[in-house]
Scaffold this motif. Structure first.
Motif, PDB file in Angstrom:
ATOM      1  N   VAL A   1       3.392  -8.263   0.711  1.00  0.00           N
ATOM      2  CA  VAL A   1       3.989  -7.267  -0.181  1.00  0.00           C
ATOM      3  C   VAL A   1       3.747  -7.691  -1.617  1.00  0.00           C
ATOM      4  CG1 VAL A   1       5.770  -6.573   1.474  1.00  0.00           C
ATOM      5  CG2 VAL A   1       6.259  -8.384  -0.180  1.00  0.00           C
ATOM      6  N   LEU A   2       3.709  -6.693  -2.511  1.00  0.00           N
ATOM      7  CA  LEU A   2       3.518  -6.966  -3.924  1.00  0.00           C
ATOM      8  C   LEU A   2       4.806  -7.469  -4.560  1.00  0.00           C
ATOM      9  CD1 LEU A   2       1.332  -4.014  -5.258  1.00  0.00           C
ATOM     10  CD2 LEU A   2       0.734  -6.440  -5.270  1.00  0.00           C
ATOM     11  N   ALA A   3       4.672  -8.478  -5.405  1.00  0.00           N
ATOM     12  CA  ALA A   3       5.822  -8.984  -6.145  1.00  0.00           C
ATOM     13  C   ALA A   3       5.992  -8.271  -7.482  1.00  0.00           C
ATOM     14  CB  ALA A   3       5.675 -10.491  -6.372  1.00  0.00           C
ATOM     15  N   GLU A   4       5.066  -7.366  -7.809  1.00  0.00           N
ATOM     16  CA  GLU A   4       5.106  -6.649  -9.082  1.00  0.00           C
ATOM     17  C   GLU A   4       4.320  -5.349  -8.933  1.00  0.00           C
ATOM     18  OE1 GLU A   4       2.959  -8.869 -12.047  1.00  0.00           O
ATOM     19  OE2 GLU A   4       1.520  -9.581 -10.572  1.00  0.00           O
ATOM     20  N   PRO A   5       4.545  -4.365  -9.798  1.00  0.00           N
ATOM     21  CA  PRO A   5       3.794  -3.106  -9.707  1.00  0.00           C
ATOM     22  C   PRO A   5       2.320  -3.318 -10.054  1.00  0.00           C
ATOM     23  CG  PRO A   5       5.706  -2.906 -11.169  1.00  0.00           C
ATOM     24  CD  PRO A   5       5.538  -4.350 -10.874  1.00  0.00           C
ATOM     25  N   LEU A   6       1.492  -2.383  -9.591  1.00  0.00           N
ATOM     26  CA  LEU A   6       0.046  -2.444  -9.841  1.00  0.00           C
ATOM     27  C   LEU A   6      -0.429  -1.106 -10.398  1.00  0.00           C
ATOM     28  CD1 LEU A   6      -2.925  -3.522  -9.388  1.00  0.00           C
ATOM     29  CD2 LEU A   6      -2.754  -2.520  -7.104  1.00  0.00           C
ATOM     30  N   GLN A   7      -1.235  -1.158 -11.447  1.00  0.00           N
ATOM     31  CA  GLN A   7      -1.950  -0.005 -11.978  1.00  0.00           C
ATOM     32  C   GLN A   7      -3.420  -0.398 -12.078  1.00  0.00           C
ATOM     33  OE1 GLN A   7      -0.966   3.094 -12.918  1.00  0.00           O
ATOM     34  NE2 GLN A   7       1.222   2.809 -12.452  1.00  0.00           N
ATOM     35  N   ARG A   8      -4.300   0.488 -11.639  1.00  0.00           N
ATOM     36  CA  ARG A   8      -5.722   0.164 -11.707  1.00  0.00           C
ATOM     37  C   ARG A   8      -6.552   1.420 -11.591  1.00  0.00           C
ATOM     38  NH1 ARG A   8      -9.330  -0.953  -7.123  1.00  0.00           N
ATOM     39  NH2 ARG A   8      -8.840   0.777  -5.766  1.00  0.00           N
TER      40      ARG A   8
ATOM     41  N   ILE B   1      -6.618   3.713  -3.999  1.00  0.00           N
ATOM     42  CA  ILE B   1      -5.315   3.419  -4.595  1.00  0.00           C
ATOM     43  C   ILE B   1      -5.437   3.269  -6.111  1.00  0.00           C
ATOM     44  CG2 ILE B   1      -3.469   1.713  -4.730  1.00  0.00           C
ATOM     45  CD1 ILE B   1      -3.339   3.381  -2.235  1.00  0.00           C
ATOM     46  N   GLU B   2      -4.559   3.979  -6.851  1.00  0.00           N
ATOM     47  CA  GLU B   2      -4.476   3.835  -8.303  1.00  0.00           C
ATOM     48  C   GLU B   2      -3.224   3.081  -8.731  1.00  0.00           C
ATOM     49  OE1 GLU B   2      -4.702   7.656 -10.103  1.00  0.00           O
ATOM     50  OE2 GLU B   2      -6.846   7.876  -9.767  1.00  0.00           O
ATOM     51  N   ALA B   3      -2.146   3.204  -7.953  1.00  0.00           N
ATOM     52  CA  ALA B   3      -0.891   2.559  -8.332  1.00  0.00           C
ATOM     53  C   ALA B   3      -0.138   2.149  -7.074  1.00  0.00           C
ATOM     54  CB  ALA B   3      -0.033   3.505  -9.172  1.00  0.00           C
ATOM     55  N   MET B   4       0.555   1.020  -7.177  1.00  0.00           N
ATOM     56  CA  MET B   4       1.405   0.530  -6.096  1.00  0.00           C
ATOM     57  C   MET B   4       2.676  -0.038  -6.704  1.00  0.00           C
ATOM     58  SD  MET B   4      -1.492  -1.438  -3.759  1.00  0.00           S
ATOM     59  CE  MET B   4      -0.535  -1.531  -2.250  1.00  0.00           C
ATOM     60  N   PRO B   5       3.843   0.294  -6.162  1.00  0.00           N
ATOM     61  CA  PRO B   5       5.090  -0.234  -6.705  1.00  0.00           C
ATOM     62  C   PRO B   5       5.371  -1.645  -6.188  1.00  0.00           C
ATOM     63  CG  PRO B   5       5.563   1.205  -4.870  1.00  0.00           C
ATOM     64  CD  PRO B   5       4.082   1.254  -5.066  1.00  0.00           C
ATOM     65  N   GLU B   6       6.289  -2.326  -6.845  1.00  0.00           N
ATOM     66  CA  GLU B   6       6.754  -3.606  -6.351  1.00  0.00           C
ATOM     67  C   GLU B   6       7.329  -3.431  -4.940  1.00  0.00           C
ATOM     68  OE1 GLU B   6      10.235  -6.947  -7.302  1.00  0.00           O
ATOM     69  OE2 GLU B   6       9.714  -5.420  -8.801  1.00  0.00           O
ATOM     70  N   GLY B   7       7.011  -4.372  -4.055  1.00  0.00           N
ATOM     71  CA  GLY B   7       7.484  -4.297  -2.674  1.00  0.00           C
ATOM     72  C   GLY B   7       6.562  -3.530  -1.743  1.00  0.00           C
ATOM     73  N   GLN B   8       5.515  -2.900  -2.293  1.00  0.00           N
ATOM     74  CA  GLN B   8       4.567  -2.156  -1.459  1.00  0.00           C
ATOM     75  C   GLN B   8       3.806  -3.119  -0.542  1.00  0.00           C
ATOM     76  OE1 GLN B   8       3.709   1.320  -1.407  1.00  0.00           O
ATOM     77  NE2 GLN B   8       2.544   0.675   0.381  1.00  0.00           N
ATOM     78  N   GLY B   9       3.623  -2.725   0.701  1.00  0.00           N
ATOM     79  CA  GLY B   9       2.861  -3.547   1.627  1.00  0.00           C
ATOM     80  C   GLY B   9       1.367  -3.416   1.403  1.00  0.00           C
ATOM     81  N   LEU B  10       0.651  -4.497   1.624  1.00  0.00           N
ATOM     82  CA  LEU B  10      -0.813  -4.491   1.541  1.00  0.00           C
ATOM     83  C   LEU B  10      -1.346  -5.671   2.328  1.00  0.00           C
ATOM     84  CD1 LEU B  10      -1.998  -5.703  -2.001  1.00  0.00           C
ATOM     85  CD2 LEU B  10       0.150  -6.365  -0.912  1.00  0.00           C
TER      86      LEU B  10
END
Length: 414
Positions: free
Chosen positions: A343-350, A400-409
């Motif tokens: 899981v992400l520990a922080e949001p992602l923008q890309r 994927i362009e954005a993922m919130p904190e806690g999102q699984g990957l």
């Protein structure tokens, strides 16, 4: 496509990662030459034949415990049992022991159980007396006895061809009676780095020069017992010299790996040179980040893989595509590394469009026990030191362009 879209505008021109992997595997013919080696010399090599057990495992009925062998038919109804001890059997003894009816035999783990004895008592369950043993729990027939062929019957399969003989495989082969095994001959690999700007670590850098990290990265990645490695070092961007080294490598190698010179610039000579010496070349633009350009080809018996010159791109491209091609060429029956769920520990923008392999560090675990991933610098393709600091690569799907904190990957652990 609208001007405001964050997608990679040319992604439709690229191959997907799966397509690139399949195309590379399709030209990576496995070696067929083999040699037979004593098992001690075959450790670390690629097994070239399916192996079945030559013996029953275990080869005889033996004791699973230190204790006492008894005949259950000799025992009364209890509740207290007293038996004299008529002998002793240790591991390595023949098992041809006789004892009077109504007596026990002292026995140790791994020792053969005589044919007419059908149970073993643990020594912890027995009290020793002046004449023998005393116990209160009546054993069941077969108790603490490992029966002949219980683990594996003679003729049963133990290993498939294409595995590397490591500790577990060596133990299985030895237990099954293999003093020698057939292995695939070593894969002959030649590496060199292209670029007039490359200097070796320890040398003084001049203007516009950099240290050759790709060479040492490949030396470490290819340090395997089933590889016979030739290191040509760095080769300057001179087409005549590059062609000479490439031609010689093709004549002596099963696999050639280079870094740099595979894109479309004026100094990117490798696709043209490989074609000019008779190679069938496939230059791919892959929808992955980092590592968009990669080339491979065949010239007679030699497989060629050209990796990007950027060290992070070279490493990721090798791990995702090149290593799978090499494994198939070497005769390995290999399942690609399976990613973990994280899981992400922080949001992602890309920017969407290419599947991204982002260096990450593990920062604790989620409530469910999955690794929490902290993304490292968003601009990382030229920062090879990040690889040494990372715990692995997060896999970010192309769309994927954005993922919130806690999102699984998914996550590939180093």
């Amino acid at each position: 496509m609208a001007d405001g879209c964050a997608c990679d505008r040319h992604a439709h021109m690229y191959l997907s990662v799966d397509q690139a992997q399949n195309r590379g595997l399709a030209v990576s013919d496995p070696l067929t030459d083999t040699e037979t080696l004593p098992l001690i010399q075959a450790i670390g090599r690629v097994l070239a034949e399916d192996c079945v057990s030559k013996v029953d495992m275990p080869a005889f009925d033996n004791s699973a415990m230190d204790g006492y062998a008894v005949r259950t038919q000799d025992l009364s109804d209890g509740p207290l049992f007293d038996l004299p001890v008529a002998g002793r059997i240790a591991a390595g003894d023949s098992g041809a022991h006789s004892a009077p009816a109504g007596s026990a035999l002292r026995i140790f783990t791994g020792a053969p159980v005589p044919d007419d004895f059908d149970a073993v008592l643990m020594q912890e369950d027995c009290e020793t007396t002046e004449t023998g043993i005393r116990f209160t729990r009546r054993p069941k027939p077969g108790q603490h006895i490992r029966r002949v062929g219980e683990d594996l019957k003679a003729g049963a399969p133990i290993l498939r061809r294409g595995c590397v003989i490591t500790a577990r495989e060596a133990a299985a082969l030895a237990s099954a009676g293999y003093g020698a095994v057939k292995v695939v001959r070593k894969l002959k690999v030649t590496i060199f780095s292209t670029g007039s700007e490359l200097k070796q670590p320890g040398e003084e850098l001049g203007p516009g020069q950099i240290y050759n990290s790709n060479r040492y990265m490949l030396l470490a990645l290819l340090d395997k017992p089933w590889i016979e490695l030739t290191d040509k070092g760095p080769v300057e961007d001179n087409p005549v010299l590059l062609e000479q080294v490439l031609r010689e490598a093709c004549e002596t190698s099963d696999l050639i790996i280079t870094t740099g010179g595979v894109s479309v610039g004026d100094e990117d000579h490798m696709p043209r040179l490989f074609a000019e010496i008779g190679g069938q070349t496939d230059v791919m633009k892959v929808a992955m980040k980092p590592g968009k350009p990669i080339m491979f080809g065949r010239r007679e018996g030699a497989l060629y893989i050209g990796l990007p010159g950027n060290p992070v791109s070279a490493y990721v491209t090798w791990q995702i595509i090149g290593s799978q091609m090499m494994a198939r060429r070497a005769g390995l029956h290999r399942t690609p590394q399976m990613p973990e769920q994280a899981v992400l520990a922080e949001p992602l923008q890309r920017r969407a469009g290419r599947q991204e392999y982002r260096p990450v560090q593990i920062e604790g675990v989620s409530v469910e026990g999955a690794p929490r991933l902290r993304l490292m610098a968003p601009s990382y393709s030229g920062r090879v030191a990040l690889l040494a600091q990372a715990d692995g690569l997060a896999i970010i799907p192309a769309e994927i362009e954005a993922m919130p904190e806690g999102q699984g990957l998914h996550f590939l652990r180093f």
